[in-house]
Write an enzyme that holds these catalytic residues in place. Structure first.
Site, PDB file in Angstrom:
ATOM      1  N   CYS A   1     145.004  43.777   7.430  1.00  0.00           N
ATOM      2  CA  CYS A   1     145.587  42.926   6.398  1.00  0.00           C
ATOM      3  C   CYS A   1     145.613  43.627   5.053  1.00  0.00           C
ATOM      4  CB  CYS A   1     144.824  41.606   6.301  1.00  0.00           C
ATOM      5  SG  CYS A   1     143.072  41.803   5.940  1.00  0.00           S
TER       6      CYS A   1
ATOM      7  N   ASN B   1     139.783  78.608   8.639  1.00  0.00           N
ATOM      8  CA  ASN B   1     138.382  79.016   8.752  1.00  0.00           C
ATOM      9  C   ASN B   1     138.060  80.221   7.881  1.00  0.00           C
ATOM     10  OD1 ASN B   1     138.577  78.470  12.333  1.00  0.00           O
ATOM     11  ND2 ASN B   1     138.073  76.994  10.747  1.00  0.00           N
TER      12      ASN B   1
ATOM     13  N   VAL C   1     128.221  72.213  24.290  1.00  0.00           N
ATOM     14  CA  VAL C   1     126.783  72.054  24.514  1.00  0.00           C
ATOM     15  C   VAL C   1     126.529  71.244  25.782  1.00  0.00           C
ATOM     16  CG1 VAL C   1     126.116  72.305  22.103  1.00  0.00           C
ATOM     17  CG2 VAL C   1     126.753  70.045  22.964  1.00  0.00           C
TER      18      VAL C   1
ATOM     19  N   GLU D   1     140.808  79.483  13.403  1.00  0.00           N
ATOM     20  CA  GLU D   1     142.045  79.091  12.746  1.00  0.00           C
ATOM     21  C   GLU D   1     142.110  79.743  11.370  1.00  0.00           C
ATOM     22  OE1 GLU D   1     142.045  74.859  12.536  1.00  0.00           O
ATOM     23  OE2 GLU D   1     141.947  74.575  14.708  1.00  0.00           O
TER      24      GLU D   1
ATOM     25  N   ASP E   1     135.143  76.298  19.915  1.00  0.00           N
ATOM     26  CA  ASP E   1     136.342  76.365  19.076  1.00  0.00           C
ATOM     27  C   ASP E   1     136.888  77.785  18.995  1.00  0.00           C
ATOM     28  OD1 ASP E   1     136.313  73.696  18.583  1.00  0.00           O
ATOM     29  OD2 ASP E   1     135.357  73.853  16.615  1.00  0.00           O
TER      30      ASP E   1
ATOM     31  N   ASP F   1     129.685  69.941  12.799  1.00  0.00           N
ATOM     32  CA  ASP F   1     130.412  69.129  11.821  1.00  0.00           C
ATOM     33  C   ASP F   1     130.682  67.722  12.333  1.00  0.00           C
ATOM     34  OD1 ASP F   1     132.324  69.621  13.716  1.00  0.00           O
ATOM     35  OD2 ASP F   1     133.740  70.626  12.382  1.00  0.00           O
TER      36      ASP F   1
END
Length: 823
Positions: free
Chosen positions: A605, A476, A516, A473, A470, A535
């Site tokens: 519904c 963060n 990873v 931002e 990542d 996360d």
């Protein structure tokens, strides 16, 4: 506010305008109203030590607008083992002068000042909350009495090695507006009896507790209940509760909704002096019931010991331990015949001089949460004494080691506060291991800091490797304290590693800007310990698959090598967990999937016809109404980062909620649901990272038994932790011997079965592929199998057929064995 010797250049948030891009995750925890109350607060932190700076860091990230830190010390070597913002070149400077400018970098909306003049009552009186860190008890009593008399919140905290304490006094007649911060429950009523028994739809638990209050509306027939003020309930079962009906009422015919109404609670707290006379302890660990009163006795005794002998008990000194034990037992004779208590007292005496970063981080997180509670009136404050210990982290042979083992070697002086507890041998081993940290987010930043302060990977042979794909931002910055505004758009792993390596020169942190999945088994097999700060469940399962694949099994089916311990931490609001996974020995993620509920889905519904909650209205606006009306043009998809898009969804969701009498649709709620935001706050991340760091102590050195093996933390109502041993399942795809059985009908389609694989609590597969009896029933990359999705199972397989189900997103090199049994 009066002056200080050092101040930041930050601008306080005088306009009280909330920067939603910065505080989005925190707003989802405490809400706008509480955030506005926080903006009116002011905090004095006495003591810029490890606990003090951790508290200040967490409060600055949270947006407490005025923080003053008091300290009179100059930097010495002993400060370096507990205070992250100090380095070797700062020796001789005032702690405040070095620390305050670095704290000020954390949040431009916060004014942080330093003060090193003698404290006066006039100065204390300027603040709404006073926090005393590592202060002698006699001074705490003086300040506490003043604060209590003036209606100033007072919190104190102390640490002695693996022991810690927090005391909280928010004063008399303190009003808690919301005791737990949970979203009010609501639901559809299907019946109300003449006795006042209210029953809700079978597929929706009411989630109420005895004593909660509800309002009823839209009830037909028994319309009198629609006009009742909030009414207290008595829970009958998960789907029904009892209320007191008016004296006269008509028979119930149909319909109705209930909405929980949060009621303010008024609580009274004692000053420290009065609380000591009749202490009220908060037991945080039921495995140590009664321990709090014993540690309380030790805390009250240690200052008297210092006055009598001129020093605190020295680590490894058996005579000092004996003298301290005698003083405690003389003052508290109830423990005279309790041999286990004698051992705890001796541990306390050994640890008194120690200052451990994980303990400071834990306490700093807890204290910051209590300041937030005191400032906002949201969540129940700790009442009133919290004591905890981690004596299980101490080496089992600690009393056999010579006193010299606890005197830091010259080249290890930076870690003196840790060495006086664990010894030089422990420190050297800790420094020369290789660790892999997955995730440079909130927990990852805290873990890197903890590793650096502990000395993890700081030896010649040691290393910490971190990966995160990542980029930083703005949101963060509210939780991930290693990042600054100038870092937005850059790699999290690279910036975090650079920051810590520059701060502590002996650190050896190697960053990777990768997934990873980009590394193979040879990469993972080089590490001694893996720590997860993720996360998502999907990424956790992938890592779990990797470490389980590395385990070597002998011919008898026993684990014989390749075991890499894995520590996992996660948070949500004021809640969190830490767990230890020893592949092949303890339960792993595949054994405990049922602890992670499947992703919330909403029947179409319900969304289209009978919405019952704010989330129903928001999802309807985003998923159904948006594609129906194309508000921003044909083929324009919803963008959660587009303010106009979010505002449109909010307005349409609010209109629908009003039409159905549903409360609770706010812009913040809309953002949370539409973007699937996980509520987060810096202080909880600090607590959980500290718990994970403690387990690193134990695993790295084999000095003590590990966490067994799942710890849950709840900080909303006081502080509560619960540790339990997760159960290994015999259907585990790596170490189990049995096959999972699923009941279904032959008329179900393969597509229906695939949905069951996604929803089943023990599977929760995202992109399953299926094989049976040597043939492929479905595989995403083989288009010829896609036609099978609409075929009935009885046309593809027979009852009792064993399937091999794989999922590249969750299971690496392994399949789940599932037997289908037709009803």
């Amino acid at each position: 506010m009066q002056s200080s010797n050092q101040s930041s250049d930050s601008n306080s948030n005088k306009s009280n305008v909330i920067d939603e891009a910065l505080y989005s995750r925190q707003l989802y925890v405490i809400g706008h109203e509480a955030m506005q109350r926080l903006f009116a607060s002011s905090v004095l932190i006495i003591g810029c030590n490890g606990v003090g700076v951790e508290t200040a860091k967490n409060l600055a990230l949270a947006g407490a607008p005025i923080i003053c830190v008091h300290d009179v010390d100059k930097v010495e070597t002993k400060h370096l083992s507990g205070q992250f913002f100090l380095s070797e070149e700062d020796r001789g400077k005032y702690v405040i002068d070095v620390t305050v400018p670095k704290l000020a970098e954390l949040n431009p909306y916060v004014t942080i000042t330093g003060h090193r003049e003698p404290l006066t009552l006039e100065f204390l009186g300027q603040f709404m909350t006073v926090v005393a860190c590592e202060m002698p008890l006699s001074e705490q009593l003086h300040i506490s009495n003043f604060c209590h008399s003036k209606g100033i919140h007072f919190i104190s905290t102390s640490s002695y090695g693996v022991f810690g304490s927090v005391f909280c006094d928010v004063g008399e007649n303190f009003v808690v507006s919301d005791k737990d911060g949970e979203t009010p429950s609501s639901g559809v009523i299907i019946s109300i009896t003449e006795n006042g028994i209210v029953t809700v739809l079978e597929d929706q638990r009411h989630n109420l507790e005895d004593g909660d209050f509800v309002s009823l509306r839209d009830v037909k027939g028994m319309t009198e209940v629609n006009n009742l003020p909030p009414t207290q309930v008595k829970v009958i079962d998960p789907f029904s509760f009892e209320i007191k009906l008016p004296n006269q009422f008509s028979p119930y015919t149909s319909g109705g909704r209930f909405l929980q109404v949060k009621q303010p609670i008024t609580v009274n707290f004692l000053s420290l002096e009065e609380a000591i006379k009749k202490p009220e302890f908060l037991d945080t660990d039921f495995a140590k019931l009664g321990r709090a009163s014993l540690i309380h006795a030790c805390h009250l005794t240690v200052e008297n010991y210092g006055k009598k002998f001129g020093h605190f008990p020295r680590p490894g000194n058996h005579q000092d331990q004996k003298d301290f034990s005698e003083m405690v037992l003389q003052a508290y004779p109830t423990y005279a015949s309790d041999l286990e208590a004698h051992k705890v007292i001796r541990y306390f005496a050994h640890c008194v001089s120690g200052k451990l970063n994980p303990v400071a981080a834990f306490l700093g997180g807890v204290v910051a949460q209590e300041v937030l509670k005191a400032s906002t009136g949201k969540f129940m404050p700790l009442k009133q004494f919290l004591y905890f210990d981690a004596i299980e982290a101490l080496p089992s042979n600690i009393f056999e080691l010579p006193e010299s083992e606890f005197v830091a070697k010259p080249d290890l002086a930076r870690y003196e506060g840790q060495i006086v507890v664990f010894g030089n041998t422990f420190q050297e081993k800790l420094m020369n291991l290789n660790y892999f940290l997955v995730g440079a987010g909130a927990i990852g930043c805290e873990m890197l800091k903890n590793f650096a302060m502990m000395g993890v990977g700081c030896g010649e042979k040691g290393r910490v490797t971190i990966t995160d794909m990542d980029k930083i931002e703005k949101s963060n910055l509210n939780r991930q304290f290693l990042f600054r505004m100038d870092d937005v758009g850059k790699s999290k792993a690279e910036i975090a590693a650079r920051f810590v390596n520059n701060r502590i020169k002996t650190c050896n942190i190697e960053p990777h800007f990768k997934k990873v999945q980009d590394m193979d088994e040879s990469f993972y097999s080089q590490f001694h310990i893996i720590v997860l700060g993720l996360d998502s469940l999907e990424a956790r399962r992938w890592m779990n698959s990797m470490v389980c694949n590395l385990v070597q099994i002998d011919a008898e089916g026993n684990v014989c090598g390749g075991v890499i311990p894995m520590i996992d931490g996660g948070t949500e609001g004021f809640k969190g967990h830490a767990r230890v996974i020893i592949p092949g020995v303890t339960a792993n993620f595949e054994d405990t999937l049922d602890l992670f509920p499947p992703q919330t889905t909403y029947p179409l519904c319900t969304l289209a016809s009978t919405p019952r909650t704010p989330a129903h209205c928001i999802v309807w606006a985003k998923e159904l109404h948006w594609p129906e009306v194309s508000p921003f043009g044909k083929n324009v998809e919803f963008d959660g980062d587009n303010a106009e898009h979010m505002q449109w969804v909010f307005e349409k969701a609010l209109q629908r909620a009003n039409a159905f009498g549903i409360e609770g649709v706010t812009l913040s709620k809309t953002q949370g649901v539409a973007k699937n935001i996980i509520p987060a706050i810096a202080s909880t991340n600090a607590v959980i990272a500290a718990a994970c760091a403690q387990e690193c102590f134990k695993i790295a050195t084999s000095c003590a038994g590990l966490l067994s093996d799942f710890m849950m933390y709840m900080g909303g109502q006081g502080i509560y932790t619960h540790t339990f041993q997760a159960e290994k399942k015999e259907t585990c795809p790596w170490f189990g011997s049995k096959v999972l059985t699923m009941n279904c009908t032959g008329d179900m389609t393969l597509n229906d079965l695939m949905e069951k694989f996604k929803e089943h609590p023990e599977l929760q597969l995202k992109t399953p592929d299926v094989r049976a009896a040597g043939k492929t029933l479905y595989m995403r990359i083989i288009s010829a199998t896609h036609a099978n999705l609409e075929k009935k199972l009885k046309d593809l397989v027979t009852s009792n057929t064993e399937l091999a189900v794989t999922d590249p997103a969750a299971l690496v090199g392994r399949s789940r064995r599932v037997i289908l049994k037709f009803d």
